[in-house]
Design an enzyme around this catalytic site. Structure first.
Site, mmCIF file in Angstrom:
data_model
loop_
_atom_site.group_PDB
_atom_site.id
_atom_site.type_symbol
_atom_site.label_atom_id
_atom_site.label_comp_id
_atom_site.label_asym_id
_atom_site.label_seq_id
_atom_site.Cartn_x
_atom_site.Cartn_y
_atom_site.Cartn_z
ATOM 1 N N ASN A 136 0.804 -1.223 0.000
ATOM 2 C CA ASN A 136 0.000 0.000 0.000
ATOM 3 C C ASN A 136 0.838 1.274 0.000
ATOM 4 O O ASN A 136 2.061 1.233 0.091
ATOM 5 C CB ASN A 136 -1.048 -0.036 1.119
ATOM 6 C CG ASN A 136 -0.453 0.041 2.503
ATOM 7 O OD1 ASN A 136 0.552 0.684 2.726
ATOM 8 N ND2 ASN A 136 -1.109 -0.634 3.444
ATOM 9 N N MET A 142 -0.438 5.630 3.398
ATOM 10 C CA MET A 142 -1.207 6.781 3.914
ATOM 11 C C MET A 142 -1.896 6.375 5.205
ATOM 12 O O MET A 142 -2.733 5.466 5.217
ATOM 13 C CB MET A 142 -2.257 7.247 2.904
ATOM 14 C CG MET A 142 -1.676 8.064 1.773
ATOM 15 S SD MET A 142 -2.955 8.519 0.595
ATOM 16 C CE MET A 142 -3.673 9.950 1.379
ATOM 17 N N ASN A 157 -8.505 6.586 4.167
ATOM 18 C CA ASN A 157 -7.810 5.310 3.967
ATOM 19 C C ASN A 157 -7.909 4.487 5.258
ATOM 20 O O ASN A 157 -7.808 5.037 6.357
ATOM 21 C CB ASN A 157 -6.350 5.573 3.612
ATOM 22 C CG ASN A 157 -6.220 6.644 2.548
ATOM 23 O OD1 ASN A 157 -6.637 7.781 2.751
ATOM 24 N ND2 ASN A 157 -5.703 6.292 1.413
ATOM 25 N N HIS A 185 -9.605 -0.926 -0.987
ATOM 26 C CA HIS A 185 -10.005 -0.838 0.419
ATOM 27 C C HIS A 185 -11.215 -1.709 0.747
ATOM 28 O O HIS A 185 -12.258 -1.199 1.162
ATOM 29 C CB HIS A 185 -10.358 0.611 0.774
ATOM 30 C CG HIS A 185 -9.245 1.594 0.583
ATOM 31 N ND1 HIS A 185 -9.457 2.957 0.520
ATOM 32 C CD2 HIS A 185 -7.907 1.418 0.460
ATOM 33 C CE1 HIS A 185 -8.289 3.575 0.360
ATOM 34 N NE2 HIS A 185 -7.329 2.670 0.312
ATOM 35 N N GLU A 196 -7.513 11.449 -2.549
ATOM 36 C CA GLU A 196 -6.067 11.381 -2.345
ATOM 37 C C GLU A 196 -5.390 11.890 -3.610
ATOM 38 O O GLU A 196 -5.755 11.480 -4.717
ATOM 39 C CB GLU A 196 -5.759 9.919 -2.036
ATOM 40 C CG GLU A 196 -4.386 9.440 -2.229
ATOM 41 C CD GLU A 196 -4.330 7.900 -2.054
ATOM 42 O OE1 GLU A 196 -5.203 7.298 -1.374
ATOM 43 O OE2 GLU A 196 -3.411 7.305 -2.622
HETATM 44 P P1 FAE Z 1 -4.699 -7.669 5.103
HETATM 45 O O1 FAE Z 1 -3.668 -6.630 5.309
HETATM 46 O O2 FAE Z 1 -5.282 -7.828 3.746
HETATM 47 O O3 FAE Z 1 -4.056 -9.063 5.572
HETATM 48 C C1 FAE Z 1 -4.701 -10.295 5.401
HETATM 49 C C2 FAE Z 1 -3.656 -11.383 5.192
HETATM 50 O O4 FAE Z 1 -4.282 -12.650 5.285
HETATM 51 C C3 FAE Z 1 -2.983 -11.333 3.817
HETATM 52 O O5 FAE Z 1 -1.589 -11.329 3.984
HETATM 53 C C4 FAE Z 1 -3.485 -12.610 3.128
HETATM 54 O O6 FAE Z 1 -2.545 -13.171 2.238
HETATM 55 C C5 FAE Z 1 -3.751 -13.519 4.304
HETATM 56 N N1 FAE Z 1 -4.750 -14.567 4.020
HETATM 57 C C6 FAE Z 1 -5.945 -14.437 3.391
HETATM 58 N N2 FAE Z 1 -6.616 -15.623 3.363
HETATM 59 C C7 FAE Z 1 -5.814 -16.524 4.007
HETATM 60 C C8 FAE Z 1 -5.959 -17.910 4.299
HETATM 61 N N3 FAE Z 1 -7.058 -18.599 3.949
HETATM 62 N N4 FAE Z 1 -4.942 -18.526 4.930
HETATM 63 C C9 FAE Z 1 -3.825 -17.831 5.292
HETATM 64 N N5 FAE Z 1 -3.643 -16.515 5.038
HETATM 65 C C10 FAE Z 1 -4.638 -15.859 4.406
HETATM 66 O O7 FAE Z 1 -5.921 -7.476 6.088
HETATM 67 N N6 FAE Z 1 -4.828 1.640 3.248
HETATM 68 C C11 FAE Z 1 -4.467 2.785 3.884
HETATM 69 O O8 FAE Z 1 -4.918 3.036 5.004
HETATM 70 N N7 FAE Z 1 -3.588 3.661 3.289
HETATM 71 C C12 FAE Z 1 -3.070 3.438 2.039
HETATM 72 O O9 FAE Z 1 -2.262 4.245 1.547
HETATM 73 C C13 FAE Z 1 -3.485 2.270 1.339
HETATM 74 N N8 FAE Z 1 -3.057 2.018 0.063
HETATM 75 C C14 FAE Z 1 -3.377 0.819 -0.534
HETATM 76 C C15 FAE Z 1 -2.832 0.526 -1.774
HETATM 77 C C16 FAE Z 1 -3.064 -0.724 -2.358
HETATM 78 C C17 FAE Z 1 -2.504 -1.025 -3.728
HETATM 79 C C18 FAE Z 1 -3.837 -1.699 -1.663
HETATM 80 C C19 FAE Z 1 -4.073 -3.069 -2.260
HETATM 81 C C20 FAE Z 1 -4.369 -1.404 -0.431
HETATM 82 C C21 FAE Z 1 -4.159 -0.149 0.150
HETATM 83 N N9 FAE Z 1 -4.672 0.158 1.403
HETATM 84 C C22 FAE Z 1 -4.343 1.349 2.012
HETATM 85 C C23 FAE Z 1 -5.589 -0.772 2.117
HETATM 86 C C24 FAE Z 1 -4.908 -1.536 3.271
HETATM 87 O O10 FAE Z 1 -3.689 -2.098 2.835
HETATM 88 C C25 FAE Z 1 -5.877 -2.620 3.771
HETATM 89 O O11 FAE Z 1 -7.037 -1.959 4.229
HETATM 90 C C26 FAE Z 1 -5.289 -3.445 4.912
HETATM 91 O O12 FAE Z 1 -4.120 -4.116 4.495
HETATM 92 C C27 FAE Z 1 -6.301 -4.458 5.437
HETATM 93 O O13 FAE Z 1 -5.771 -5.004 6.630
HETATM 94 P P2 FAE Z 1 -6.294 -6.380 7.205
HETATM 95 O O14 FAE Z 1 -5.551 -6.655 8.457
HETATM 96 O O15 FAE Z 1 -7.770 -6.355 7.241
#
Ligand code: FAE
Length: 551
Positions: free
Chosen positions: A167, A170, A530, A492, A407
């Site tokens: 990400n 931010m 975000n 998001h 943003e």
């Molecule tokens: P997350 O970070 O998605 O972690 C879940 C983990 O669980 C992942 O590593 C998966 O691989 C793993 N997983 C899933 N299923 C399984 C399974 N069955 N068995 C084992 N492992 C599994 O969840 N947010 C901001 O606030 N600021 C930003 O600047 C921003 N920019 C972004 C840019 C991009 C390109 C993207 C894709 C997202 C961005 N986000 C941003 C969103 C933010 O990264 C996202 O809301 C969080 O990462 C979500 O956090 P969680 O802990 O919910």
């Protein structure tokens, strides 16, 4: 070294024909180089020393599914409370350099490391000057998943660190007066007095040095964004980030290897960014109580005879094939697989009889945080700069008047594009639902592309006005088919196991003691900014309560 993206010497502006010629040759060269690098680099990654994978038959006090924000907070706080924790992560460890000496691929040169099990890239901005920029890559358990559902592509990070790996860093705390709409069942005083500050400290959130920002060439695009916003009467706000600003200054001075100033972001940052791998997870590992199994995917959780839960896990290789199937038991299980991962697991486990007592709220309340993208074509005297820091620092806040927070995003192509790019977060009211499809054996999401229209209308409340004031137009060359709006995606995903509905007010799943949700699926679809600071702060709040009362 000459910069292949530079306009021809002496040319006054941007030459479309020149760009296309140069781009095709670069894309061609990169495709070859990426292919050649793939074989050796994959071998290097396969020898990663980090993995201490869980054994089949093991018993653990706490098992956490996923290593993003929610999972990392839970792991650290449980470990500090003296509890042994095992984290299961389907993505890679991302701790071993490839043959190019780098752990992560550059945004402008995607290779096998870039995408999760795809044979062709699926960049969020698919075109430039109308020409497609996606390219073939070897199928590999890469870092960015572009998961496709009906009407929407959901981008997610894969690997130890989850979304924090890919990400823009931010780190935005919602305005306090808007919090009641974000998480209606949560005490705002507690959040703003205790848990947001705790989350910001844990994540290493800081503000950019504004004096430096005012003159740094790499933020010219943001200053142009400010000028246009303010001339149209919109509030322009600086937002904090988890990037190390001192490192970025050194990148600018040329004294350290470049990351943000080399356009790194979507496929990982080799330097400078404080992903949770470097903050919460590093601290959690240092307790000696936390171990992690990368390249392991949880497929089932069901009550075990005699108490606790039986967890089924597939160990996978770098092409996504299962190499071992493991069964372990855990006293408690935390679902931290992200909004999509957790929702898919819970919906399937309920429908297939593994966790039949989960309530009917499971799978509901999913939103896209109102995400919509667009670009504006600036006049030739409003250059946005060929060097653009990939870490955004600011936004245009028209939430109260028009329902959008935009943003000011970078477009780090290495050339002058005269484009301003924006990712808007909007008050889009639509919510979708995950459901089990017995015929296909998949979990579907009933999102509809037309549901982005309110988001577009809200974003237009900002950009129609700016275009009219500046005498500029929208770019129609970025998303294919002359589309102006990037309405096909979200970065998001939020919701699917909403707090105080699918769970109690602290994330305990109804129907099963010892099962918890602690990630973005708890948040009902929108955070007004975000989301990751709110996901982290909510996890800090919930785990404190769970440790105090359940353990
Ligand atoms: P997350 O970070 O998605 O972690 C879940 C983990 O669980 C992942 O590593 C998966 O691989 C793993 N997983 C899933 N299923 C399984 C399974 N069955 N068995 C084992 N492992 C599994 O969840 N947010 C901001 O606030 N600021 C930003 O600047 C921003 N920019 C972004 C840019 C991009 C390109 C993207 C894709 C997202 C961005 N986000 C941003 C969103 C933010 O990264 C996202 O809301 C969080 O990462 C979500 O956090 P969680 O802990 O919910």
């Amino acid at each position: 070294m000459s910069d292949p993206f530079m306009p021809d010497k002496g040319s006054k502006g941007f030459s479309r024909r020149g760009f296309i010629a140069r781009t095709s040759s670069i894309i061609g060269a990169v495709a070859v180089a990426g292919g050649a690098a793939a074989t050796t680099a994959r071998a290097a990654v396969a020898t990663s020393a980090t993995a201490a994978p869980i054994d089949s038959g093991a018993h653990v006090p706490v098992l956490i599914i996923g290593t993003g924000y929610g999972g990392s907070v839970a792991a650290l706080r449980l470990a500090q409370a003296g509890v042994d924790v095992h984290m299961i992560e389907m993505g890679m460890a991302w701790d071993t350099p490839g043959s190019d000496g780098k752990i992560f691929a550059n945004t402008t040169r995607p290779d096998y490391r870039s995408f999760w099990l795809r044979t062709r890239t699926k960049a969020p901005i698919s075109n430039f000057l109308g020409f497609p920029i996606d390219k073939d890559v070897p199928r590999y358990t890469g870092i960015l998943d572009a998961e496709e559902f009906n009407g929407i592509t959901v981008y997610q990070g894969r690997g130890v660190g989850g979304g924090s790996l890919v990400n823009g860093g931010m780190a935005v705390t919602p305005k306090r007066e808007r919090f009641g709409a974000v998480l209606p069942s949560v005490d705002a005083d507690e959040m703003y007095d205790v848990y947001y500050p705790r989350a910001n400290a844990g994540l290493g959130v800081t503000n950019v040095d504004q004096a430096w920002w005012e003159t740094a060439p790499c933020y010219q695009y943001a200053r142009v964004g400010r000028k246009h916003a303010q001339r149209s009467g919109f509030p322009f706000v600086f937002v904090p980030n988890v990037y190390d600003w001192e490192y970025m200054k050194q990148e600018e001075a040329g004294t350290v290897p470049r990351s943000s100033l080399d356009g790194e972001v979507l496929y990982g940052n080799n330097y400078g960014k404080k992903s949770v791998q470097k903050t919460y997870i590093a601290q959690a590992k240092a307790t000696g109580r936390v171990s992690i199994s990368p390249q392991h995917k949880v497929t089932s959780v069901a009550p075990a005879t005699g108490g606790g839960y039986t967890v089924s896990i597939d160990q996978i290789n770098t092409t996504g094939d299962t190499t071992a199937t493991k069964t372990v038991t855990a006293d408690r299980v935390f679902f931290a697989a992200g909004s999509v991962g957790t929702s898919k697991l819970l919906v399937r486990l309920k429908a297939t009889g593994r966790l039949p007592l989960l309530n009917d709220e499971v799978g509901k309340g999913w939103g896209d945080n109102g995400n919509v993208m667009c670009g504006r074509a600036n006049h030739i005297w409003d250059a946005t700069g060929k060097l653009q820091a990939s870490m955004p620092t600011a936004g245009i806040d028209n939430w109260d008047a028009g329902g959008a927070f935009a943003e000011v995003a970078p477009l780090p192509t290495g050339i002058e594009t005269y484009a301003s790019l924006y990712l808007s977060i909007t008050k889009n009211p639509h919510r979708a639902e995950f459901s089990w499809n017995a015929a296909t054996g998949n979990v579907d999401l009933n999102w509809q592309r037309a549901w982005k229209q309110p988001a577009i209308d809200m974003a237009k409340s900002i950009f129609d006005k700016i275009n009219s004031k500046e005498g500029t137009i929208y770019r129609s060359d970025l998303f294919g088919g002359n589309k102006v709006w990037g309405d096909h995606l979200t970065y998001h995903p939020l919701g699917g196991a909403v707090l105080d509905k699918a769970t109690d007010n602290y994330g305990r799943l109804h129907g099963y003691s010892g099962l918890y949700v602690i990630d973005g699926s708890l948040i009902p679809g929108n955070t007004s900014v975000n989301p990751f600071v709110t996901i982290t702060a909510l996890a800090e709040r919930n785990i404190e309560k769970i440790i105090a009362t359940d353990l």
